[in-house]
Design an enzyme around this catalytic site. Structure first.
Site, PDB file in Angstrom:
ATOM      1  N   LEU A  64      51.866  45.382  42.808  1.00 36.26           N
ATOM      2  CA  LEU A  64      51.774  45.196  41.364  1.00 36.26           C
ATOM      3  C   LEU A  64      51.576  46.500  40.601  1.00 36.26           C
ATOM      4  O   LEU A  64      50.962  47.437  41.096  1.00 36.26           O
ATOM      5  CB  LEU A  64      50.619  44.241  41.046  1.00 36.26           C
ATOM      6  N   HIS A  65      52.109  46.507  39.385  1.00 30.79           N
ATOM      7  CA  HIS A  65      51.965  47.655  38.486  1.00 30.79           C
ATOM      8  C   HIS A  65      51.744  47.112  37.069  1.00 30.79           C
ATOM      9  O   HIS A  65      51.688  45.883  36.861  1.00 30.79           O
ATOM     10  CB  HIS A  65      53.184  48.572  38.584  1.00 30.79           C
TER      11      HIS A  65
ATOM     12  N   ARG B 233      59.720  49.689  43.418  1.00 32.28           N
ATOM     13  CA  ARG B 233      60.595  50.563  44.214  1.00 32.28           C
ATOM     14  C   ARG B 233      60.442  52.033  43.835  1.00 32.28           C
ATOM     15  O   ARG B 233      60.847  52.905  44.605  1.00 32.28           O
ATOM     16  CB  ARG B 233      62.047  50.152  44.025  1.00 32.28           C
TER      17      ARG B 233
ATOM     18  N   GLN C 262      65.894  36.147  49.119  1.00 30.05           N
ATOM     19  CA  GLN C 262      66.573  36.887  48.064  1.00 30.05           C
ATOM     20  C   GLN C 262      66.882  38.329  48.455  1.00 30.05           C
ATOM     21  O   GLN C 262      67.335  39.111  47.632  1.00 30.05           O
ATOM     22  CB  GLN C 262      65.795  36.823  46.743  1.00 30.05           C
TER      23      GLN C 262
ATOM     24  N   HIS D  45      53.901  44.074  35.807  1.00 31.61           N
ATOM     25  CA  HIS D  45      53.461  42.745  36.255  1.00 31.61           C
ATOM     26  C   HIS D  45      52.217  42.307  35.469  1.00 31.61           C
ATOM     27  O   HIS D  45      52.100  41.149  35.054  1.00 31.61           O
ATOM     28  CB  HIS D  45      53.077  42.762  37.737  1.00 31.61           C
TER      29      HIS D  45
HETATM   30  P1  AMP Z   1      58.884  41.430  41.120  1.00 27.32           P
HETATM   31  O1  AMP Z   1      57.565  41.527  41.776  1.00 27.32           O
HETATM   32  O2  AMP Z   1      59.644  42.722  41.115  1.00 27.32           O
HETATM   33  O3  AMP Z   1      59.697  40.245  41.570  1.00 27.32           O
HETATM   34  O4  AMP Z   1      58.580  41.164  39.588  1.00 27.32           O
HETATM   35  C1  AMP Z   1      57.802  40.069  39.180  1.00 27.32           C
HETATM   36  C2  AMP Z   1      57.978  39.877  37.695  1.00 27.32           C
HETATM   37  O5  AMP Z   1      57.537  41.054  37.014  1.00 27.32           O
HETATM   38  C3  AMP Z   1      59.441  39.653  37.307  1.00 27.32           C
HETATM   39  O6  AMP Z   1      59.514  38.662  36.299  1.00 27.32           O
HETATM   40  C4  AMP Z   1      59.851  41.009  36.790  1.00 27.32           C
HETATM   41  O7  AMP Z   1      60.910  40.950  35.855  1.00 27.32           O
HETATM   42  C5  AMP Z   1      58.564  41.483  36.142  1.00 27.32           C
HETATM   43  N1  AMP Z   1      58.555  42.943  36.027  1.00 27.32           N
HETATM   44  C6  AMP Z   1      58.828  43.853  37.009  1.00 27.32           C
HETATM   45  N2  AMP Z   1      58.784  45.101  36.511  1.00 27.32           N
HETATM   46  C7  AMP Z   1      58.481  44.986  35.194  1.00 27.32           C
HETATM   47  C8  AMP Z   1      58.304  45.926  34.128  1.00 27.32           C
HETATM   48  N3  AMP Z   1      58.432  47.241  34.323  1.00 27.32           N
HETATM   49  N4  AMP Z   1      57.982  45.456  32.904  1.00 27.32           N
HETATM   50  C9  AMP Z   1      57.850  44.115  32.684  1.00 27.32           C
HETATM   51  N5  AMP Z   1      58.012  43.179  33.647  1.00 27.32           N
HETATM   52  C10 AMP Z   1      58.329  43.600  34.876  1.00 27.32           C
END
Ligand code: AMP
Length: 299
Positions: A38-39, A192, A66, A42
């Site tokens: 997480l960042h 990433r 996926q 999220h």
């Molecule tokens: P992930 O863990 O990459 O599947 O992301 C989980 C959720 O966080 C998804 O709905 C992403 O679109 C959202 N997300 C990822 N990076 C960002 C970001 N930089 N800003 C806003 N939402 C994000």
């Protein structure tokens, strides 16, 4: 914050404090699906859900369905304790982090295929990706029965696919899109990014610069979508180590590529670029045109 790892624990937590019938109508729950690592991007989704719902449930599931590339799945960063701490700090009430067998038990064989909107761009570059996304999102929505579910605009096509899924299957939930959170140099936050070399990390800011350059051309009156694609490509392709996968100027709901742009509904610009083994995506929805701007771009 509770950490739940089985479907039974989730069901028990889900039922606590609920009066009347369990289900999404009347639910006070906001759902934030993630793959962890997480960042701040999220956490912005979690904070928004905390503001808008009585309870917030985040999920952490690195969904094997996926990932079309086994190496990418293997390399995906994982740190449950750190993620749980960050979620608790953002006010999240519970985290559902199931093992893969809880979502795909032996004998599992049902998949959700969203149509046209899932085909181009990420769908074309990553065959099967959105089938995995749509399937796991639907399963999480069924298991958690939230009132609202939060997704980042960072993954614009994923958001369009989930909206289509919710509409076509008449799911009684609100899909909420949240703005992209960026680093100081404009790079969209992503799990990433940590895998970029220092040189590639510097070059990666070019994705956002490319989007902004195309936006500048649009605001100056450019209405030829192909010209906007060229502006993006030229800005990125000379960066050290950059390999452009696609640049796109598309309708934000259908993801169909556009030709001559009208002033009506502002298009979505997006691009995907590889730096070594790391593939980055970014996008920007163009602002409504300035009525005072010239009709065609100056030469
Ligand atoms: P992930 O863990 O990459 O599947 O992301 C989980 C959720 O966080 C998804 O709905 C992403 O679109 C959202 N997300 C990822 N990076 C960002 C970001 N930089 N800003 C806003 N939402 C994000």
């Amino acid at each position: 914050m509770r950490v739940l790892t089985s479907r039974a624990e989730l069901a028990r937590w889900r039922g606590q404090g609920v009066t009347g019938e369990l289900g999404s109508i009347g639910s006070d729950l906001g759902l934030v699906p993630t793959m962890g690592a997480l960042h701040a991007g999220h956490l912005s989704l979690v904070r928004r859900s905390v503001q808008e719902n009585g309870r917030t449930l985040a999920t952490l599931f690195v969904n094997p369905a996926q990932f079309e590339d086994a190496g990418d799945l293997e390399r995906y960063p994982r740190d449950l304790d750190r993620d749980a701490e960050l979620l608790a700090g953002a006010g999240c009430d519970a985290l559902f982090a199931p093992p893969a067998e809880a979502i795909y038990p032996p004998g599992y064989q049902t998949w959700v295929d969203v149509g046209e909107v899932a085909q181009p761009l990420e769908g074309a570059s990553r065959p099967g990706h959105f089938r995995g996304v749509a399937t796991v999102v639907l399963k999480l929505l069924v298991l958690a029965a939230p009132r609202r579910a939060y997704f980042g605009e960072k993954d614009a096509q994923q958001l369009a696919v989930v909206r289509r899924l919710a509409q076509d299957l008449e799911l009684p939930i609100e899909v909420v899109g949240c703005p992209t959170v960026r680093e100081a140099d404009g790079l969209a936050m992503s799990s990433r990014n940590a895998r970029l070399t220092p040189a590639h990390r510097q070059s990666a800011a070019a994705l956002y610069q490319a989007l902004r350059a195309a936006e500048g051309a649009w605001l100056a009156g450019e209405r030829d979508a192909e010209r906007l694609r060229q502006v993006m490509r030229q800005r990125v392709e000379h960066e050290e180590g950059a390999e452009v996968d696609y640049v796109s100027v598309a309708d934000p709901a259908t993801l169909r590529e556009l030709g001559r742009l009208e002033d009506g509904s502002p298009p979505l610009l997006s691009l995907a670029v590889r730096f070594g083994l790391v593939r980055l995506i970014d996008n920007l929805t163009l602002p409504a045109p300035d009525p005072g701007a010239p009709e065609t771009a100056p030469c």
